[in-house]
Design a protein around this motif. Structure first.
Motif, PDB file in Angstrom:
ATOM      1  N   LYS A 247      13.532 -19.855  10.417  1.00 16.29           N
ATOM      2  CA  LYS A 247      12.239 -19.983  10.498  1.00 16.29           C
ATOM      3  C   LYS A 247      11.961 -20.100   8.848  1.00 16.29           C
ATOM      4  O   LYS A 247      11.642 -18.841   8.384  1.00 16.29           O
ATOM      5  N   ASP A 248      10.735 -21.725   8.956  1.00 21.52           N
ATOM      6  CA  ASP A 248      10.295 -21.096   7.571  1.00 21.52           C
ATOM      7  C   ASP A 248      11.466 -21.453   6.518  1.00 21.52           C
ATOM      8  O   ASP A 248      10.359 -20.933   5.322  1.00 21.52           O
ATOM      9  N   ASP A 249      12.296 -21.071   6.066  1.00 18.12           N
ATOM     10  CA  ASP A 249      13.010 -20.866   5.090  1.00 18.12           C
ATOM     11  C   ASP A 249      13.361 -22.284   3.847  1.00 18.12           C
ATOM     12  O   ASP A 249      13.101 -23.787   4.479  1.00 18.12           O
ATOM     13  N   VAL A 268      15.153 -29.319   2.495  1.00 19.42           N
ATOM     14  CA  VAL A 268      14.763 -29.222   3.740  1.00 19.42           C
ATOM     15  C   VAL A 268      14.251 -28.086   4.244  1.00 19.42           C
ATOM     16  O   VAL A 268      14.252 -26.621   3.244  1.00 19.42           O
ATOM     17  N   LEU A 269      13.266 -28.468   5.421  1.00 18.83           N
ATOM     18  CA  LEU A 269      12.625 -27.239   5.669  1.00 18.83           C
ATOM     19  C   LEU A 269      13.234 -26.360   6.710  1.00 18.83           C
ATOM     20  O   LEU A 269      13.450 -27.287   7.744  1.00 18.83           O
ATOM     21  N   CYS A 270      13.159 -25.737   6.581  1.00 18.04           N
ATOM     22  CA  CYS A 270      14.831 -24.787   8.047  1.00 18.04           C
ATOM     23  C   CYS A 270      13.128 -24.643   9.490  1.00 18.04           C
ATOM     24  O   CYS A 270      12.548 -24.050   9.171  1.00 18.04           O
ATOM     25  N   SER A 302      19.785 -19.598   1.855  1.00 15.41           N
ATOM     26  CA  SER A 302      18.230 -19.996   1.966  1.00 15.41           C
ATOM     27  C   SER A 302      18.149 -20.018  -0.048  1.00 15.41           C
ATOM     28  O   SER A 302      18.118 -18.928  -0.415  1.00 15.41           O
ATOM     29  N   LEU A 303      17.741 -20.682  -0.198  1.00 14.83           N
ATOM     30  CA  LEU A 303      16.369 -20.453  -1.519  1.00 14.83           C
ATOM     31  C   LEU A 303      15.455 -19.690  -1.173  1.00 14.83           C
ATOM     32  O   LEU A 303      15.279 -19.029  -2.385  1.00 14.83           O
ATOM     33  N   LEU A 385       0.422 -22.043   3.318  1.00 14.67           N
ATOM     34  CA  LEU A 385       1.406 -21.284   2.676  1.00 14.67           C
ATOM     35  C   LEU A 385       2.558 -21.965   2.181  1.00 14.67           C
ATOM     36  O   LEU A 385       2.715 -22.472   2.767  1.00 14.67           O
ATOM     37  N   GLY A 386       2.797 -22.115   0.920  1.00 15.03           N
ATOM     38  CA  GLY A 386       4.178 -22.956   0.814  1.00 15.03           C
ATOM     39  C   GLY A 386       4.898 -22.622  -0.523  1.00 15.03           C
ATOM     40  O   GLY A 386       4.555 -21.495  -1.006  1.00 15.03           O
TER      41      GLY A 386
END
Length: 571
Positions: A247-249, A268-270, A302-303, A385-386
């Motif tokens: 989550k949030d990856d 994209v974001l998970c 994930s990046l 947060l980003g």
């Protein structure tokens, strides 16, 4: 008054002893009738019970083992079931006769009735003695012996944290999927679940498939084989791998897969992980669901994860796009947290942060324009947060192939609460753990996760704290697990509010150097100012996520344990 005599009762002599009795079909008194007829014939006067000293259970044929307290109704029912021939008589009473507990004997008094002659019912009282024999139940035998498991489920995820397994542990506890597990062992990249039957391992594999995106494969090993009866003994191993996307990856989809998912943007974001991956494009609010079989046909990593998140201060937010569920598209202006603070405010702190993070110097006072899906919750002055993509370097061919104009400088992920996180406020809720032992009491609820020797305990504490914060900030995630009312205070670790992001350290004074005495007044003023700032920040962060009381369950096990401790203290 005239006396009227009653009717005369005719009596006869007993055929054996000559005692005058009321006539009956046998013409025998009760004593002679008992001597000539035994209604307990065929009922054994001695029997045995099997007792396991490890788990303190009695054997209840054919294959059950039950817990029964001494002189309880359950134990009496078990004793009566062991008596043969009791169905031929009428049982009117049964009770225990007290015996010394260490004698390993149980005595039961029975009262039975039976019709011996025409219209003649005889009642008799007798005793049955039970010998309590010690034996190991199959469950205790498997635990005591070595290498007795029949199947093992090896769950793995190739990520540098344990938050997935912490959440998976709570899902297993809520659905009771751990009841058939013999033992659980933590390994480097996951957990091993051991079972006594192959069907139990298959059931656990099916449960994991229903809650997380996995792929599994099985293997078997021959232990022994009987050529005469054509039977063999195998051990089964089920390998389950969880997708390494959390989550949030931030992920970059392969171009072919992105076209299959309704031509969604590759970057994209998970937003959610269930039995499938939920992906969202923060630039357009396009969402897609990636099923586990499709992911494993074209797997990707994930990046960036939550450890790469950076704090940003929101300068301006203007909703200017569509709304999809809880997401609202908006244009935002952000800057790095602390970018516009005055030098006199925190000179030492800024100098320390810039020395540690040289990559932040170039964009320290830069304002970033980005589109975000958090337009419904962000306000000017908030902290978010980003991922800072303009200063990131990813080893991904798919990301390198993206056009430069399609890569934003900043991707905001979620709102942060740094001022509230700095305060060590007690949590009113707690979590349960699998296989919790007495030695784990100091681990704040961690059970099978975090006990592997040689691991960095500080990293384990950080993973557990991040998992608790995710539960607080995500009501949907919180609804998937069981939260219990805490009997004692559950302290929140003080931090910067960045979920694993870059933190700033403060320079503390050394009392041994004599600085505390000379600067005590300045320290007191700074403490008062910081408390005023925190109180002001608390008012600004009124939407700080709080777990409501109606979401918590009563932990009856802990309540019972607490009552026992109080009784012991009183004694």
């Amino acid at each position: 008054m005239e006396f009227v005599p009653g009717p005369a009762v005719h009596r006869v002599l007993c055929a054996d002893c000559g005692t005058p009795i009321v006539p009956n079909s046998a013409n025998l008194c009760v004593a002679c009738l008992r001597n000539s007829v035994d209604i307990t014939e065929g009922i054994p006067k001695q029997s045995s019970l099997t007792f396991c000293r490890n788990c303190e259970r009695f054997s209840s044929p054919p294959n059950a083992w039950i817990i029964a307290q001494p002189e309880s109704q359950e134990l009496l029912a078990l004793c009566l079931r062991r008596i043969k021939g009791l169905n031929k008589v009428r049982l009117t009473d049964a009770h225990f006769i007290w015996t010394e507990p260490h004698s390993r004997r149980l005595r039961v008094s029975l009262t039975i009735q039976k019709e011996v002659l025409t219209a003649t019912i005889l009642e008799q009282i007798f005793e049955i003695e039970y010998l309590v024999q010690n034996a190991q139940c199959p469950d205790c035998a498997r635990l005591a012996a070595k290498n007795t498991w029949k199947a093992v489920v090896q769950v793995r995820q190739k990520v540098p944290h344990k938050r997935t397994f912490l959440f998976l542990e709570q899902l297993i506890l809520k659905h009771g999927a751990q009841k058939d597990t013999i033992s659980v062992k933590e390994t480097r990249d996951g957990l091993d679940f051991f079972y006594s039957q192959r069907s139990h391992a298959i059931k656990m594999t099916e449960f994991l498939t229903s809650v997380v995106p996995v792929r599994s494969k099985s293997s078997e090993q021959l232990i022994s084989k009987d050529t005469h009866s054509n039977t063999a003994n195998y051990k089964f191993t089920y390998s389950v791998e969880i997708a390494p996307v959390c989550k949030d990856d931030l992920v970059c989809l392969p171009p072919k897969l992105a076209r299959q998912l309704a031509n969604i943007s590759p970057l994209v974001l998970c937003t959610r992980v269930g039995n499938s991956l939920h992906l969202a494009d923060p630039q357009t609010l396009a969402v897609s669901e990636l099923a586990a079989p499709i992911y494993w046909r074209t797997p990707f990593d994930s990046l960036a994860g939550v450890t790469d998140l950076v704090e940003f201060t929101v300068l301006d937010v203007e909703p200017s796009g569509p709304t999809r569920g809880k997401w609202v598209l908006a244009d935002a202006q952000v800057a790095l947290a602390g970018a516009f603070r005055s030098h006199a405010e925190d000179a030492d702190e800024d100098a320390m942060a810039l020395d540690d993070d040289h990559e932040l110097v170039a964009g320290q006072n830069q304002i970033f324009h980005t589109r975000t899906h958090l337009g419904a919750i962000l306000q000017p002055g908030d902290t978010a947060l980003g991922y800072w993509l303009s200063h990131a370097n990813f080893n991904s061919d798919d990301f390198s192939a993206l056009p430069a104009d399609r890569i934003p400088d900043v991707v905001l992920v979620k709102k942060a609460y740094p001022n509230r996180r700095k305060k060590s406020k007690a949590r009113t809720w707690t979590l349960r753990s699998m296989a919790k032992e007495a030695a784990d009491e100091a681990q704040d609820g961690r059970g099978v996760v975090g006990r592997l020797g040689g691991r960095d305990q500080r990293k384990v504490d950080e993973d557990y704290e991040l998992f608790l914060r995710e539960l607080e900030e995500d009501p949907e995630m919180r609804g998937a697990v069981n939260l219990y009312k805490a009997r004692g205070p559950q302290k929140i670790n003080a931090g910067s509010g960045m979920a694993g992001g870059k933190t700033r350290r403060k320079v503390k004074l050394d009392p041994s150097a004599g600085q505390m005495e000379t600067e005590s007044a300045d320290a007191q003023m700074a403490e008062i100012a910081s408390s005023v700032d925190e109180n002001a920040a608390d008012e600004n962060e009124a939407d700080f996520p709080e777990v409501k009381l109606d979401e918590l369950l009563e932990d009856f096990d802990e309540l019972a344990l607490g009552d026992e401790e109080e009784v012991e203290q009183e004694v």
